[in-house]
Design a protein around this motif. Structure first.
Motif, PDB file in Angstrom:
ATOM      1  N   PHE A   1      -8.031  34.350  30.446  1.00 30.46           N
ATOM      2  CA  PHE A   1      -7.302  33.148  30.047  1.00 30.46           C
ATOM      3  C   PHE A   1      -6.596  33.279  28.693  1.00 30.46           C
ATOM      4  O   PHE A   1      -5.404  32.981  28.584  1.00 30.46           O
ATOM      5  CB  PHE A   1      -8.248  31.941  29.994  1.00 30.46           C
ATOM      6  N   LEU A   2      -7.307  33.708  27.655  1.00 29.28           N
ATOM      7  CA  LEU A   2      -6.786  33.612  26.304  1.00 29.28           C
ATOM      8  C   LEU A   2      -5.931  34.807  25.879  1.00 29.28           C
ATOM      9  O   LEU A   2      -4.786  34.640  25.449  1.00 29.28           O
ATOM     10  CB  LEU A   2      -7.952  33.417  25.320  1.00 29.28           C
ATOM     11  N   LEU A   3      -6.465  36.012  26.008  1.00 28.48           N
ATOM     12  CA  LEU A   3      -5.731  37.187  25.543  1.00 28.48           C
ATOM     13  C   LEU A   3      -4.431  37.444  26.302  1.00 28.48           C
ATOM     14  O   LEU A   3      -3.432  37.819  25.683  1.00 28.48           O
ATOM     15  CB  LEU A   3      -6.637  38.424  25.603  1.00 28.48           C
ATOM     16  N   PRO A   4      -4.377  37.258  27.630  1.00 28.20           N
ATOM     17  CA  PRO A   4      -3.100  37.485  28.322  1.00 28.20           C
ATOM     18  C   PRO A   4      -1.974  36.583  27.840  1.00 28.20           C
ATOM     19  O   PRO A   4      -0.802  36.944  27.945  1.00 28.20           O
ATOM     20  CB  PRO A   4      -3.446  37.195  29.794  1.00 28.20           C
ATOM     21  N   GLN A   5      -2.324  35.403  27.297  1.00 28.66           N
ATOM     22  CA  GLN A   5      -1.313  34.485  26.776  1.00 28.66           C
ATOM     23  C   GLN A   5      -1.055  34.708  25.285  1.00 28.66           C
ATOM     24  O   GLN A   5      -0.305  33.953  24.670  1.00 28.66           O
ATOM     25  CB  GLN A   5      -1.758  33.036  27.013  1.00 28.66           C
ATOM     26  N   LYS A   6      -1.711  35.765  24.746  1.00 29.77           N
ATOM     27  CA  LYS A   6      -1.557  36.108  23.320  1.00 29.77           C
ATOM     28  C   LYS A   6      -1.918  34.926  22.411  1.00 29.77           C
ATOM     29  O   LYS A   6      -1.289  34.703  21.367  1.00 29.77           O
ATOM     30  CB  LYS A   6      -0.136  36.590  23.026  1.00 29.77           C
ATOM     31  N   ILE A   7      -2.909  34.158  22.832  1.00 28.67           N
ATOM     32  CA  ILE A   7      -3.393  33.051  22.010  1.00 28.67           C
ATOM     33  C   ILE A   7      -4.088  33.618  20.783  1.00 28.67           C
ATOM     34  O   ILE A   7      -4.925  34.522  20.892  1.00 28.67           O
ATOM     35  CB  ILE A   7      -4.333  32.144  22.820  1.00 28.67           C
ATOM     36  N   LEU A   8      -3.750  33.120  19.620  1.00 30.46           N
ATOM     37  CA  LEU A   8      -4.214  33.686  18.360  1.00 30.46           C
ATOM     38  C   LEU A   8      -5.727  33.588  18.220  1.00 30.46           C
ATOM     39  O   LEU A   8      -6.381  32.756  18.846  1.00 30.46           O
ATOM     40  CB  LEU A   8      -3.548  32.969  17.182  1.00 30.46           C
TER      41      LEU A   8
ATOM     42  N   THR B   1     -12.165  37.269  12.982  1.00 27.34           N
ATOM     43  CA  THR B   1     -11.068  38.124  13.445  1.00 27.34           C
ATOM     44  C   THR B   1      -9.732  37.641  12.901  1.00 27.34           C
ATOM     45  O   THR B   1      -8.893  38.436  12.472  1.00 27.34           O
ATOM     46  CB  THR B   1     -11.026  38.155  14.986  1.00 27.34           C
ATOM     47  N   GLY B   2      -9.533  36.328  12.915  1.00 25.20           N
ATOM     48  CA  GLY B   2      -8.295  35.771  12.382  1.00 25.20           C
ATOM     49  C   GLY B   2      -8.145  36.030  10.894  1.00 25.20           C
ATOM     50  O   GLY B   2      -7.056  36.376  10.417  1.00 25.20           O
ATOM     51  N   VAL B   3      -9.246  35.872  10.143  1.00 24.77           N
ATOM     52  CA  VAL B   3      -9.212  36.156   8.707  1.00 24.77           C
ATOM     53  C   VAL B   3      -8.869  37.625   8.472  1.00 24.77           C
ATOM     54  O   VAL B   3      -8.055  37.959   7.597  1.00 24.77           O
ATOM     55  CB  VAL B   3     -10.567  35.805   8.058  1.00 24.77           C
ATOM     56  N   ALA B   4      -9.490  38.504   9.253  1.00 28.18           N
ATOM     57  CA  ALA B   4      -9.235  39.935   9.096  1.00 28.18           C
ATOM     58  C   ALA B   4      -7.778  40.281   9.412  1.00 28.18           C
ATOM     59  O   ALA B   4      -7.169  41.130   8.744  1.00 28.18           O
ATOM     60  CB  ALA B   4     -10.173  40.728  10.008  1.00 28.18           C
ATOM     61  N   MET B   5      -7.200  39.628  10.430  1.00 31.61           N
ATOM     62  CA  MET B   5      -5.798  39.871  10.773  1.00 31.61           C
ATOM     63  C   MET B   5      -4.880  39.470   9.624  1.00 31.61           C
ATOM     64  O   MET B   5      -3.923  40.183   9.291  1.00 31.61           O
ATOM     65  CB  MET B   5      -5.436  39.102  12.038  1.00 31.61           C
TER      66      MET B   5
ATOM     67  N   ILE C   1      -5.696  39.217   6.351  1.00 34.25           N
ATOM     68  CA  ILE C   1      -5.891  40.149   5.230  1.00 34.25           C
ATOM     69  C   ILE C   1      -5.222  41.486   5.527  1.00 34.25           C
ATOM     70  O   ILE C   1      -4.595  42.097   4.648  1.00 34.25           O
ATOM     71  CB  ILE C   1      -7.397  40.347   4.958  1.00 34.25           C
ATOM     72  N   GLY C   2      -5.340  41.937   6.778  1.00 37.42           N
ATOM     73  CA  GLY C   2      -4.725  43.199   7.154  1.00 37.42           C
ATOM     74  C   GLY C   2      -3.216  43.178   7.004  1.00 37.42           C
ATOM     75  O   GLY C   2      -2.599  44.167   6.585  1.00 37.42           O
ATOM     76  N   LEU C   3      -2.594  42.058   7.346  1.00 35.70           N
ATOM     77  CA  LEU C   3      -1.139  41.950   7.203  1.00 35.70           C
ATOM     78  C   LEU C   3      -0.719  41.904   5.737  1.00 35.70           C
ATOM     79  O   LEU C   3       0.306  42.467   5.348  1.00 35.70           O
ATOM     80  CB  LEU C   3      -0.633  40.695   7.920  1.00 35.70           C
TER      81      LEU C   3
ATOM     82  N   PHE D   1       1.707  30.200  10.021  1.00 36.82           N
ATOM     83  CA  PHE D   1       2.819  30.539   9.144  1.00 36.82           C
ATOM     84  C   PHE D   1       3.216  32.005   9.289  1.00 36.82           C
ATOM     85  O   PHE D   1       4.374  32.374   9.093  1.00 36.82           O
ATOM     86  CB  PHE D   1       2.438  30.265   7.678  1.00 36.82           C
ATOM     87  N   ILE D   2       2.224  32.849   9.632  1.00 35.04           N
ATOM     88  CA  ILE D   2       2.472  34.286   9.665  1.00 35.04           C
ATOM     89  C   ILE D   2       2.948  34.751  11.041  1.00 35.04           C
ATOM     90  O   ILE D   2       3.855  35.582  11.153  1.00 35.04           O
ATOM     91  CB  ILE D   2       1.192  35.049   9.264  1.00 35.04           C
ATOM     92  N   PHE D   3       2.359  34.194  12.108  1.00 37.42           N
ATOM     93  CA  PHE D   3       2.657  34.680  13.446  1.00 37.42           C
ATOM     94  C   PHE D   3       3.645  33.763  14.172  1.00 37.42           C
ATOM     95  O   PHE D   3       4.849  33.957  14.105  1.00 37.42           O
ATOM     96  CB  PHE D   3       1.350  34.802  14.263  1.00 37.42           C
ATOM     97  N   ASN D   4       3.127  32.774  14.852  1.00 38.72           N
ATOM     98  CA  ASN D   4       3.964  31.954  15.730  1.00 38.72           C
ATOM     99  C   ASN D   4       3.325  30.580  15.849  1.00 38.72           C
ATOM    100  O   ASN D   4       2.153  30.461  16.222  1.00 38.72           O
ATOM    101  CB  ASN D   4       4.078  32.646  17.098  1.00 38.72           C
ATOM    102  N   TRP D   5       4.094  29.522  15.573  1.00 44.33           N
ATOM    103  CA  TRP D   5       3.522  28.182  15.582  1.00 44.33           C
ATOM    104  C   TRP D   5       3.171  27.715  16.984  1.00 44.33           C
ATOM    105  O   TRP D   5       2.198  26.976  17.173  1.00 44.33           O
ATOM    106  CB  TRP D   5       4.469  27.183  14.923  1.00 44.33           C
ATOM    107  N   ASP D   6       3.931  28.115  17.992  1.00 43.83           N
ATOM    108  CA  ASP D   6       3.588  27.738  19.365  1.00 43.83           C
ATOM    109  C   ASP D   6       2.227  28.302  19.751  1.00 43.83           C
ATOM    110  O   ASP D   6       1.373  27.596  20.308  1.00 43.83           O
ATOM    111  CB  ASP D   6       4.659  28.240  20.351  1.00 43.83           C
ATOM    112  N   LEU D   7       2.019  29.595  19.459  1.00 44.00           N
ATOM    113  CA  LEU D   7       0.724  30.216  19.768  1.00 44.00           C
ATOM    114  C   LEU D   7      -0.392  29.591  18.933  1.00 44.00           C
ATOM    115  O   LEU D   7      -1.513  29.433  19.415  1.00 44.00           O
ATOM    116  CB  LEU D   7       0.794  31.723  19.508  1.00 44.00           C
TER     117      LEU D   7
END
Length: 273
Positions: A25-32, A37-41, A43-45, A161-167
């Protein structure tokens, strides 16, 4: 032994269910991703550091905190859940069941909520912010799902703000559903007031004091019609304890009358189990 085996089975099955929800359900739709994990993403960026290493480093203090505050069994169960979820995501194909991101967010969030709630009820967690949420509930009784939603929502809001507001909005919807479902299953924060009217006050009191670590107030009562003397026992318990309390009261006095009401709030000492 049976209870522990049941808890382990529930944690393993629920963790597989979490992996299923992510991959179907979640990953195929690229849901953030929220949480650690989100914090690490993020910081990584910002720093160009390895995201996987950041996830590990962020989880270490959380695991230590959980061990100190919640006990070794909770952490072992949580590590088991994390491991099973990771393994299940390796062999469950990442194939979308629905191409609609809104439906995927809702149903994926609901499945994750059911699985996570069952893991909590079995004495574990899925790691990350779940552990922080459990620690916070020790300080003050709050709905766990609401705490987890608030923690994750902050991360998702920043990632929008970093990726996509729709997602980001799809993710917020998924996390909201997950939190609501968790609170419908994990009800430790809900308190109940019991008023037990019985002719066998001593027997009921002894049964409860032997098995239940709760204070009990005993009053003398009289039946208005029969004028028979009865004991009135008043106590406050968590919703988790209700099935056991019902069984204990019935075993001591099958004819006891029990009035159960949901408690809005409590003042004074109440043991959080």
């Amino acid at each position: 032994m049976f209870a522990r085996s049941l808890h382990l089975f529930t944690i393993i099955l629920s963790s597989v269910l979490v992996g299923f929800a992510f991959n179907m359900f979640l990953l195929p739709q690229k849901i953030l991703s929220g949480g650690i994990t989100g914090v690490a993403m993020i910081i990584g960026l910002v720093t160009s550091a390895n995201t996987g290493l950041i996830i590990f480093l962020l989880n270490v203090p959380i695991i230590i905190l959980g061990y100190l505050k919640l006990g070794h069994r909770f952490i072992l169960y949580s590590l088991l859940s994390i491991m099973v979820t990771s393994l299940s995501m390796q062999w469950i194909p990442q194939t979308p069941i629905s191409n609609d991101p809104i439906m995927s967010a809702i149903f994926g969030g609901a499945i994750v909520g059911i699985a996570t709630g069952l893991i909590f009820r079995s004495g574990g967690s899925t790691g990350g912010f779940d552990i922080i949420g459990m620690v916070l509930t020790l300080k003050k009784e709050r709905p766990l799902g609401v705490l987890i939603f608030a923690l994750n929502a902050g991360v998702v809001f920043i990632s929008g703000f970093i990726f996509n507001w729709d997602l980001a909005l799809y993710t917020m919807a998924s996390i909201f559903v997950t939190g609501k479902v968790i609170d419908s299953i994990h009800t430790r924060h809900v308190k109940l007031t019991l008023m037990i009217i019985t002719k066998k006050g001593d027997a009921v009191k002894k049964k409860l004091l032997t098995n239940l670590v709760r204070g009990i107030t005993v009053l003398d009562g009289e039946g208005a019609y029969t004028r028979e003397q009865r004991s009135i026992l008043i106590t406050v318990i968590s919703r988790y304890e209700l099935p056991d309390v019902k069984r204990w009261v019935t075993s001591a006095d099958p004819h006891a009358f029990v009035n159960i009401t949901e408690t809005v709030d409590i003042m004074g000492y109440f043991r959080r189990s």
